[in-house]
Write a protein that holds these residues in place. Structure first.
Motif, PDB file in Angstrom:
ATOM      1  N   PRO A 128       0.825  -1.206   0.000  1.00  0.00           N
ATOM      2  CA  PRO A 128       0.000   0.000   0.000  1.00  0.00           C
ATOM      3  C   PRO A 128       0.863   1.261   0.000  1.00  0.00           C
ATOM      4  O   PRO A 128       2.059   1.207   0.283  1.00  0.00           O
ATOM      5  CB  PRO A 128      -0.796  -0.115   1.301  1.00  0.00           C
ATOM      6  N   LEU A 129       0.234   2.389  -0.305  1.00  0.00           N
ATOM      7  CA  LEU A 129       0.928   3.672  -0.321  1.00  0.00           C
ATOM      8  C   LEU A 129       1.343   4.053   1.095  1.00  0.00           C
ATOM      9  O   LEU A 129       0.515   4.122   1.998  1.00  0.00           O
ATOM     10  CB  LEU A 129       0.003   4.759  -0.893  1.00  0.00           C
ATOM     11  N   LYS A 130       2.638   4.281   1.284  1.00  0.00           N
ATOM     12  CA  LYS A 130       3.111   4.697   2.596  1.00  0.00           C
ATOM     13  C   LYS A 130       2.765   6.161   2.824  1.00  0.00           C
ATOM     14  O   LYS A 130       2.564   6.934   1.883  1.00  0.00           O
ATOM     15  CB  LYS A 130       4.612   4.475   2.741  1.00  0.00           C
ATOM     16  N   TYR A 178      -1.042  10.188   1.678  1.00  0.00           N
ATOM     17  CA  TYR A 178      -1.351   8.979   2.434  1.00  0.00           C
ATOM     18  C   TYR A 178      -2.511   8.230   1.807  1.00  0.00           C
ATOM     19  O   TYR A 178      -3.192   8.740   0.914  1.00  0.00           O
ATOM     20  CB  TYR A 178      -1.665   9.320   3.894  1.00  0.00           C
ATOM     21  N   MET A 179      -2.730   7.035   2.300  1.00  0.00           N
ATOM     22  CA  MET A 179      -3.844   6.197   1.897  1.00  0.00           C
ATOM     23  C   MET A 179      -4.446   5.616   3.164  1.00  0.00           C
ATOM     24  O   MET A 179      -3.712   5.265   4.086  1.00  0.00           O
ATOM     25  CB  MET A 179      -3.342   5.070   0.990  1.00  0.00           C
ATOM     26  N   ALA A 180      -5.747   5.537   3.219  1.00  0.00           N
ATOM     27  CA  ALA A 180      -6.424   4.926   4.362  1.00  0.00           C
ATOM     28  C   ALA A 180      -7.195   3.702   3.877  1.00  0.00           C
ATOM     29  O   ALA A 180      -7.749   3.715   2.775  1.00  0.00           O
ATOM     30  CB  ALA A 180      -7.367   5.924   5.018  1.00  0.00           C
ATOM     31  N   CYS A 181      -7.214   2.654   4.696  1.00  0.00           N
ATOM     32  CA  CYS A 181      -7.876   1.422   4.295  1.00  0.00           C
ATOM     33  C   CYS A 181      -8.686   0.832   5.448  1.00  0.00           C
ATOM     34  O   CYS A 181      -8.397   1.083   6.619  1.00  0.00           O
ATOM     35  CB  CYS A 181      -6.855   0.375   3.856  1.00  0.00           C
ATOM     36  N   THR A 182      -9.666   0.011   5.086  1.00  0.00           N
ATOM     37  CA  THR A 182     -10.361  -0.876   6.014  1.00  0.00           C
ATOM     38  C   THR A 182     -10.011  -2.290   5.561  1.00  0.00           C
ATOM     39  O   THR A 182      -9.202  -2.478   4.648  1.00  0.00           O
ATOM     40  CB  THR A 182     -11.898  -0.681   5.961  1.00  0.00           C
TER      41      THR A 182
END
Length: 159
Positions: A62-64, A137-141
């Motif tokens: 994923p994107l840091k 940034y990137m946010a995920c569930t």
């Protein structure tokens, strides 16, 4: 009249669609730690069920989280952005370990005020510099991720 209603509806839908949801609330603070040094604090409060990734997240996943500071003659960065110990988990979808934070995280960046700033001839109370930059940034569930997001910041440091 129907044409005006249709146009109004289309404008509403296009504006609503262009807004990207961010499951983080960001805030910034600064603490002077000497005559010519300060620490910038950037806190992210993360919505339930979401997480963001470490500044040290390895490539291939994923994107840091990435900090970019605007260049300035008034300050220089000391070291790199610090963060608390992240949670670590193997992500089957990426086939690598991921380093992430949930609930909240505080990032720190130490800065040195330059001698040019210290010699400014403005009245003592009026002297300040502004540290500007952005966070990518990137946010995920467990089920989904946001597209890459950006948060710009501007943090004044008083003399």
């Amino acid at each position: 009249m129907r044409v005006l209603i249709a146009i109004g509806f289309l404008l509403f839908v296009s504006v609503a669609k262009s807004q990207i949801y961010s499951p983080l609330k960001w805030s910034c603070a600064v603490k002077k730690i000497g005559k010519d040094e300060a620490i910038i604090y950037v806190k992210g409060v993360i919505s339930d069920g979401w997480h963001i990734y470490s500044v040290d997240q390895p490539n291939g996943g994923p994107l840091k989280t990435n900090f970019t500071f605007s260049p300035s003659a008034e300050y220089s960065l000391i070291g790199k952005v610090k963060e608390p110990a992240p949670m670590v988990e193997f992500a089957e979808v990426f086939k690598i370990q991921v380093f992430y934070f949930k609930d909240s995280v505080v990032f720190e960046q130490k800065v040195k005020l330059t001698s040019m700033f210290r010699r400014t001839s403005l009245p003592k109370g009026a002297r300040e510099i502004v540290v500007k930059g952005k966070i990518d940034y990137m946010a995920c569930t467990e089920e989904r991720c946001t597209p890459p997001l950006e948060m710009k910041f501007s943090i004044p440091i008083k003399r």
